[in-house]
Design a protein around this motif. Structure first.
Motif, mmCIF file in Angstrom:
data_model
loop_
_atom_site.group_PDB
_atom_site.id
_atom_site.type_symbol
_atom_site.label_atom_id
_atom_site.label_comp_id
_atom_site.label_asym_id
_atom_site.label_seq_id
_atom_site.Cartn_x
_atom_site.Cartn_y
_atom_site.Cartn_z
ATOM 1 N N ARG A 1 0.857 -1.235 0.014
ATOM 2 C CA ARG A 1 0.174 -0.237 -0.019
ATOM 3 C C ARG A 1 0.745 1.223 -0.034
ATOM 4 O O ARG A 1 0.797 2.152 -0.597
ATOM 5 C CB ARG A 1 -0.861 -0.149 1.042
ATOM 6 C CG ARG A 1 -2.462 0.085 0.849
ATOM 7 C CD ARG A 1 -3.207 -0.071 2.040
ATOM 8 N NE ARG A 1 -3.345 -1.670 2.457
ATOM 9 C CZ ARG A 1 -3.357 -2.133 3.473
ATOM 10 N NH1 ARG A 1 -2.811 -1.509 4.426
ATOM 11 N NH2 ARG A 1 -3.440 -3.390 3.664
ATOM 12 N N THR B 1 -10.370 1.992 4.755
ATOM 13 C CA THR B 1 -10.742 3.453 4.461
ATOM 14 C C THR B 1 -11.049 3.280 3.043
ATOM 15 O O THR B 1 -10.633 2.668 2.278
ATOM 16 C CB THR B 1 -9.657 4.284 4.750
ATOM 17 O OG1 THR B 1 -8.602 4.260 3.962
ATOM 18 C CG2 THR B 1 -9.121 4.177 6.435
ATOM 19 N N ASN B 2 -11.948 4.391 2.710
ATOM 20 C CA ASN B 2 -12.284 4.579 1.216
ATOM 21 C C ASN B 2 -10.908 4.965 0.341
ATOM 22 O O ASN B 2 -10.786 4.270 -0.734
ATOM 23 C CB ASN B 2 -13.213 5.820 1.143
ATOM 24 C CG ASN B 2 -14.583 5.318 1.378
ATOM 25 O OD1 ASN B 2 -14.935 4.104 0.763
ATOM 26 N ND2 ASN B 2 -15.504 6.352 1.390
ATOM 27 N N ASP B 3 -9.973 5.699 0.782
ATOM 28 C CA ASP B 3 -8.818 5.969 0.233
ATOM 29 C C ASP B 3 -7.985 4.457 -0.145
ATOM 30 O O ASP B 3 -7.513 4.523 -1.240
ATOM 31 C CB ASP B 3 -7.828 6.847 1.037
ATOM 32 C CG ASP B 3 -8.379 8.544 0.914
ATOM 33 O OD1 ASP B 3 -9.259 8.480 0.100
ATOM 34 O OD2 ASP B 3 -7.614 9.209 1.592
ATOM 35 N N GLU B 4 -7.919 3.946 0.792
ATOM 36 C CA GLU B 4 -7.335 2.555 0.731
ATOM 37 C C GLU B 4 -7.831 1.463 -0.393
ATOM 38 O O GLU B 4 -7.134 1.299 -1.245
ATOM 39 C CB GLU B 4 -7.174 1.885 2.023
ATOM 40 C CG GLU B 4 -6.604 0.654 2.125
ATOM 41 C CD GLU B 4 -6.675 -0.022 3.542
ATOM 42 O OE1 GLU B 4 -5.882 -0.860 4.018
ATOM 43 O OE2 GLU B 4 -7.270 0.774 4.472
ATOM 44 N N ASN C 1 -10.023 2.555 -2.541
ATOM 45 C CA ASN C 1 -9.704 3.240 -4.002
ATOM 46 C C ASN C 1 -8.421 3.037 -4.650
ATOM 47 O O ASN C 1 -8.244 2.611 -5.782
ATOM 48 C CB ASN C 1 -10.093 4.707 -3.801
ATOM 49 C CG ASN C 1 -11.471 5.112 -3.699
ATOM 50 O OD1 ASN C 1 -12.385 4.274 -3.905
ATOM 51 N ND2 ASN C 1 -11.757 6.267 -3.316
ATOM 52 N N SER C 2 -7.323 3.088 -3.780
ATOM 53 C CA SER C 2 -6.239 2.961 -4.334
ATOM 54 C C SER C 2 -5.871 1.309 -4.778
ATOM 55 O O SER C 2 -5.227 1.151 -5.755
ATOM 56 C CB SER C 2 -4.986 3.378 -3.585
ATOM 57 O OG SER C 2 -4.527 2.537 -2.469
#
Ligand code: FA5
Ligand code: MG
Length: 462
Positions: free
Chosen positions: A16, A438-441, A443-444
């Motif tokens: 990540r 998390t959303n960011d995680e 999404n990436s």
């Protein structure tokens, strides 16, 4: 680099953080010229498709851990078959040759099991075994008793959901009778009948409409007589019924202990036999178990083909073999809702299970899942790109998201009536068993999978 000893979750974290590097590693970076698995080094080639994440699982040896559900189930079965003439093997390494996994068993050259989309290859001659039958040849050569069991981890490129994982476990069994030990056929048939009678009786309700063999649908081999085929088949079926009876009665006991009052717990166990096909057995069957309103496929088996025995230097011998999958049965036995849990390193999972004890899993957490779709047009011209197989997409998601990918499903597919272009949409459910994402995680991870898909397979993302 590939055979690193880091636990899976550490690798996920590392990935990540260095997202860009991870992206390149999975997709476009030149393949390493060699890879290391369990202290052995293999030269890579065009066939190499075993990914770092899969190779991380090799050597975990869950079937050898007496306090892990897979190890407990294996022990339950092996204990039932003590002192019945079987040798127990559990140490064979999962890296085997194409010869052992396919050729010696008579898999035809064009069998789909051999394809790169189904099997993890280290190189063109070496692969991660797709079944424990890969060791039948060796065991027929060296086993000192008339029967053997083999337990091991097996690997298949497959879909992603709660009951499919690219690594699972099988228990193989086999049993032979040598004609050389008898003066005539009559004497041998009498002995096999005595061996059948000696198998402990079960209360299972068996539905079996399959004949001992069927020239049209399930032929016998010409080197065996009708009576030999019938008796070997009976010995095989009674043996597997004994095994299934043991396991599912334990499952019922444990469900009752855990407080379940469901009606099926008081009914006798129902199984049925269906005809099957395996390249190295004839005739062949599968046994299915009626469990919570569904027929559950759990074991393939058959009368071993002469060529497998003669390839192992055994002449004038007849016998049977079976291979049973342990993971789905362990899910029922221990009430485990998701096959990924077997591989978690979380102590809250591992600490719940104790040697020789069937207990019901208590979920320690439930974190919500979140879905993301990948929609794309397949390339019009395949030139320069590998054709996309469903399992390739599964592999990309698995390699970027690891066990955070709970399931991947093809949810839509259509061909444009005018342009003839084909579009597909896959839905990925991201869900951790141990924490919130998390959303960011998410999404990436998802963007990484999308980019790799476009780069490697030339699809047009939508
Ligand atoms: C085999 O693998 C044969 N080697 C079995 C065999 C042995 C036949 C000896 C004849 C003689 P199959 O692919 O059907 O057969 O797998 C056997 C069992 O493994 C299945 O019944 C199922 O219980 C389990 N299994 C198969 N695929 C998966 C999977 N992806 N995840 C979990 N369990 C699986
Ligand atoms: Mg099958």
């Amino acid at each position: 680099m590939i055979a690193t000893k880091l636990p899976i979750n550490v690798i996920c974290l590392a990935k990540r953080n260095v997202f860009a590097t991870a992206l390149r590693t999975v997709s476009t970076q030149a393949k390493p010229t060699e890879i290391k698995v369990q202290d052995q080094t293999f030269k890579t080639d065009d066939w190499t498709n075993a990914t770092p994440r899969i190779l991380e699982l090799v050597g975990r040896d869950l079937h050898k851990d007496p306090n892990h559900p897979i190890g407990i189930l294996r022990d339950l079965i092996e204990t039932r078959f003590q002192n019945m003439g079987y040798t127990f093997y559990g140490d064979f390494k999962p890296v085997v040759s194409v010869y052992e996994n396919f050729d010696v068993l008579g898999f035809p050259a064009d069998h789909p099991g051999r394809s790169k989309s189904d099997t993890y290859y280290l190189n063109k001659d070496t692969l991660l075994r797709t079944h424990t039958s890969a060791h039948e040849h060796e065991c027929f050569v060296k086993c000192p008793t008339e029967g053997y069991f083999i337990c091991g981890d097996v690997y298949r490129r497959d879909e992603i959901d709660r009951t499919h994982y690219p690594a699972f476990h099988q228990l193989e069994g086999a049993r032979t009778w040598s004609r050389n030990n008898f003066e005539n056929e009559e004497q041998m048939l009498t002995k096999i009948q005595q061996d059948i009678d000696a198998i402990p009786k079960t209360e299972i309700v068996v539905s079996d409409t399959t004949p001992p063999f069927d020239p049209e649908t399930n032929p016998k081999q010409s080197y065996m007589t009708d009576k030999e085929t019938a008796l070997v088949g009976q010995h095989l079926k009674r043996t597997i019924e004994l095994l299934v009876n043991e396991v599912f009665n334990e499952a019922k006991k444990s469900a009752k202990l855990a407080g379940s009052t469901e009606e099926y717990l008081n009914e006798p166990l129902k199984v049925r036999w269906v005809e099957a096909y395996f390249p190295w057995t004839a005739p062949s069957w599968e046994i299915e178990v009626w469990w919570k309103g569904e027929w559950l496929e759990c074991c393939g088996c058959g009368v071993v083909r002469e060529q497998v025995l003669t390839n192992s230097g055994i002449k004038d011998t007849i016998g049977w073999a079976f291979g049973i999958g342990l993971d789905r049965i362990a899910m029922l036995l221990f009430g485990i809702p998701d096959i990924r849990l077997f591989w978690t390193l979380d102590e809250r999972f591992k600490s719940q299970f104790k040697e020789k004890t069937i207990s019901t899993f208590k979920p320690y957490s439930k974190y919500p899942g979140t879905t993301r779709d990948i929609s794309f047009w397949l390339p019009e011209s395949k030139e320069g790109f590998t054709e996309l197989h469903e399992n390739d997409l599964m592999e990309i998601v698995r390699e970027t998201a690891g066990d955070l990918a709970e399931s991947v499903k093809l949810i839509d597919e259509f061909t444009h009536p005018k342009t003839n272009k084909k579009s597909q949409c896959y839905r990925v459910n991201y869900q951790s068993m141990d924490r919130s994402l998390t959303n960011d995680e998410v999404n990436s991870l998802h963007d990484a999978s999308r980019s790799i898909l476009a780069e490697t397979y030339g699809v047009h993302l939508r």
